[in-house]
Each structure stands twice: as structure tokens, then as C-alpha cells.
Design a protein around this motif. Structure first.
Motif, PDB file in Angstrom:
ATOM      1  N   CYS A 175       0.842  -1.192   0.000  1.00 14.91           N
ATOM      2  CA  CYS A 175       0.000   0.000   0.000  1.00 14.91           C
ATOM      3  C   CYS A 175       0.878   1.243   0.000  1.00 14.91           C
ATOM      4  O   CYS A 175       1.854   1.310   0.751  1.00 14.91           O
ATOM      5  CB  CYS A 175      -0.894   0.002   1.242  1.00 14.91           C
ATOM      6  N   TYR A 176       0.518   2.217  -0.839  1.00 12.00           N
ATOM      7  CA  TYR A 176       1.166   3.526  -0.828  1.00 12.00           C
ATOM      8  C   TYR A 176       0.277   4.490  -0.047  1.00 12.00           C
ATOM      9  O   TYR A 176      -0.933   4.517  -0.257  1.00 12.00           O
ATOM     10  CB  TYR A 176       1.321   4.080  -2.240  1.00 12.00           C
ATOM     11  N   ILE A 183       0.767   9.207  -7.803  1.00 14.64           N
ATOM     12  CA  ILE A 183       0.091   7.908  -7.900  1.00 14.64           C
ATOM     13  C   ILE A 183      -0.148   7.554  -9.364  1.00 14.64           C
ATOM     14  O   ILE A 183       0.033   6.411  -9.779  1.00 14.64           O
ATOM     15  CB  ILE A 183      -1.219   7.901  -7.082  1.00 14.64           C
ATOM     16  N   ARG A 233       1.173   4.225 -11.385  1.00 13.96           N
ATOM     17  CA  ARG A 233       0.304   3.371 -12.201  1.00 13.96           C
ATOM     18  C   ARG A 233       0.861   3.239 -13.624  1.00 13.96           C
ATOM     19  O   ARG A 233       0.819   2.161 -14.209  1.00 13.96           O
ATOM     20  CB  ARG A 233      -1.117   3.930 -12.247  1.00 13.96           C
ATOM     21  N   ASP A 234       1.383   4.334 -14.167  1.00 16.33           N
ATOM     22  CA  ASP A 234       1.979   4.294 -15.504  1.00 16.33           C
ATOM     23  C   ASP A 234       3.164   3.334 -15.558  1.00 16.33           C
ATOM     24  O   ASP A 234       3.471   2.782 -16.612  1.00 16.33           O
ATOM     25  CB  ASP A 234       2.438   5.693 -15.941  1.00 16.33           C
ATOM     26  N   ARG A 235       3.819   3.143 -14.433  1.00 19.49           N
ATOM     27  CA  ARG A 235       4.962   2.219 -14.344  1.00 19.49           C
ATOM     28  C   ARG A 235       4.512   0.813 -13.932  1.00 19.49           C
ATOM     29  O   ARG A 235       5.332  -0.017 -13.577  1.00 19.49           O
ATOM     30  CB  ARG A 235       5.988   2.745 -13.347  1.00 19.49           C
ATOM     31  N   HIS A 236       3.205   0.586 -13.949  1.00 18.79           N
ATOM     32  CA  HIS A 236       2.614  -0.705 -13.613  1.00 18.79           C
ATOM     33  C   HIS A 236       2.866  -1.114 -12.166  1.00 18.79           C
ATOM     34  O   HIS A 236       2.951  -2.300 -11.858  1.00 18.79           O
ATOM     35  CB  HIS A 236       3.074  -1.803 -14.584  1.00 18.79           C
ATOM     36  N   LEU A 237       2.982  -0.138 -11.280  1.00 15.92           N
ATOM     37  CA  LEU A 237       3.079  -0.378  -9.847  1.00 15.92           C
ATOM     38  C   LEU A 237       1.660  -0.215  -9.306  1.00 15.92           C
ATOM     39  O   LEU A 237       1.173   0.900  -9.139  1.00 15.92           O
ATOM     40  CB  LEU A 237       4.063   0.595  -9.200  1.00 15.92           C
ATOM     41  N   THR A 238       1.000  -1.316  -9.108  1.00 15.39           N
ATOM     42  CA  THR A 238      -0.447  -1.294  -8.904  1.00 15.39           C
ATOM     43  C   THR A 238      -0.901  -1.559  -7.471  1.00 15.39           C
ATOM     44  O   THR A 238      -2.086  -1.804  -7.248  1.00 15.39           O
ATOM     45  CB  THR A 238      -1.111  -2.328  -9.835  1.00 15.39           C
ATOM     46  N   ALA A 239       0.011  -1.499  -6.517  1.00 16.05           N
ATOM     47  CA  ALA A 239      -0.419  -1.647  -5.116  1.00 16.05           C
ATOM     48  C   ALA A 239      -1.447  -0.553  -4.821  1.00 16.05           C
ATOM     49  O   ALA A 239      -1.368   0.553  -5.368  1.00 16.05           O
ATOM     50  CB  ALA A 239       0.771  -1.524  -4.180  1.00 16.05           C
ATOM     51  N   PRO A 240      -2.408  -0.841  -3.965  1.00 20.56           N
ATOM     52  CA  PRO A 240      -3.398   0.187  -3.626  1.00 20.56           C
ATOM     53  C   PRO A 240      -2.720   1.438  -3.067  1.00 20.56           C
ATOM     54  O   PRO A 240      -1.658   1.352  -2.442  1.00 20.56           O
ATOM     55  CB  PRO A 240      -4.254  -0.484  -2.543  1.00 20.56           C
ATOM     56  N   ASP A 244     -10.124   5.628  -8.401  1.00 19.44           N
ATOM     57  CA  ASP A 244     -10.310   4.613  -7.357  1.00 19.44           C
ATOM     58  C   ASP A 244      -9.246   4.725  -6.256  1.00 19.44           C
ATOM     59  O   ASP A 244      -8.677   3.731  -5.817  1.00 19.44           O
ATOM     60  CB  ASP A 244     -10.321   3.209  -7.968  1.00 19.44           C
TER      61      ASP A 244
END
Length: 130
Positions: A58-59, A74, A78-85, A105
Motif C-alpha cells: 500500500c502507498y 500515484i 500506475r503508468d509504471r505498472h506499480l499497482t499496489a493500492p 479509485d
């Protein structure tokens, strides 16, 4: 703030990003007491230079930072495919910010961070780790 579910939180890694030293250190101290592993970063560059970002559950990102907004950071994760909430912390978020965060979201927890609202939100987004 009560120490709730410490044993079941072990192994959960939270990354806190804020250019406010007091915010970063107090969140690190509190969340570690609650049994979470916390890594703190001052900026986007500091975070991205760190390397091992895949090991994050989680970030927690401060909206108001000098170099860029938390919501923009954030988006870059997401653009770097780091998808932790991710959870955005903000003082008096505007209606526009709320709408943008909702569309992406991303929950917002308002400062001042009183009670267990942030900890509860972390538990919610990582699947009830406590």
C-alpha cells in the motif's frame, strides 16, 4: 491509537511519501507500532530511485508536496505498472480533488489524521490485514 491485530499485520509493507518530515516520521512510528513495515520517501525522485517498489502492499501519499501533487505521483506509479493500492492524505480536499481521486479509485483520508481512520483504510485496501 490502539495496537490492534499486530500479529496479523506482519509482512505488510506500506510506503509513505511526503515531503513533510513530521508527517513521514509520525506515520512511520505509528504504523510500525501497529505491526506494519514502513518505508518513507520525501519525493517522487527519492521513491523511484529506491528500486524495489514491487514489494509494497500500500502507498500512503501526501497530496500537498512541493514538486508534484500526490495524485499525480500515484498516476505515475500506475503508468509504471506499480499497482499496489494507494491512499491519498489531504487537508481539506476540494470537490475536484475528490472527484479525480474517486475516478482513479483512490481513497482520501483527511488530515489531521485522528483515530484509526488511516489504519482502517490501509487494512481495507490490502484485504483486511488485521
Amino acid at each position: 491509537m490502539k495496537n490492534q491485530g499486530k500479529a496479523s499485520n506482519s509482512g505488510v509493507v506500506v510506503i509513505v511519501v511526503s515531503d513533510d518530515l513530521a508527517v513521514r516520521n509520525s506515520l512511520k512510528f505509528w504504523l510500525e507500532i501497529e505491526g506494519l513495515t514502513v518505508r518513507g520517501y520525501v519525493s517522487r525522485a527519492d521513491l523511484l530511485d529506491a528500486g524495489d517498489l514491487a514489494r509494497c502492499d500500500c502507498y500512503v501519499v501526501d497530496q500537498k508536496m512541493s514538486a508534484m501533487s500526490g495524485l499525480d505521483l500515484i498516476g505515475q506509479l500506475r503508468d509504471r505498472h506499480l499497482t499496489a493500492p494507494a491512499i491519498l492524505i489531504a487537508s481539506h480536499p476540494s470537490r475536484l480533488l475528490r472527484e479525480q481521486a474517486e475516478k482513479a479509485d483512490i481513497p482520501i483520508v483527511e488530515k489531521p489524521l485522528l483515530g484509526n481512520e488511516l489504519l482502517d483504510k490501509i487494512r481495507d485496501v490490502v484485504g483486511g490485514c488485521g
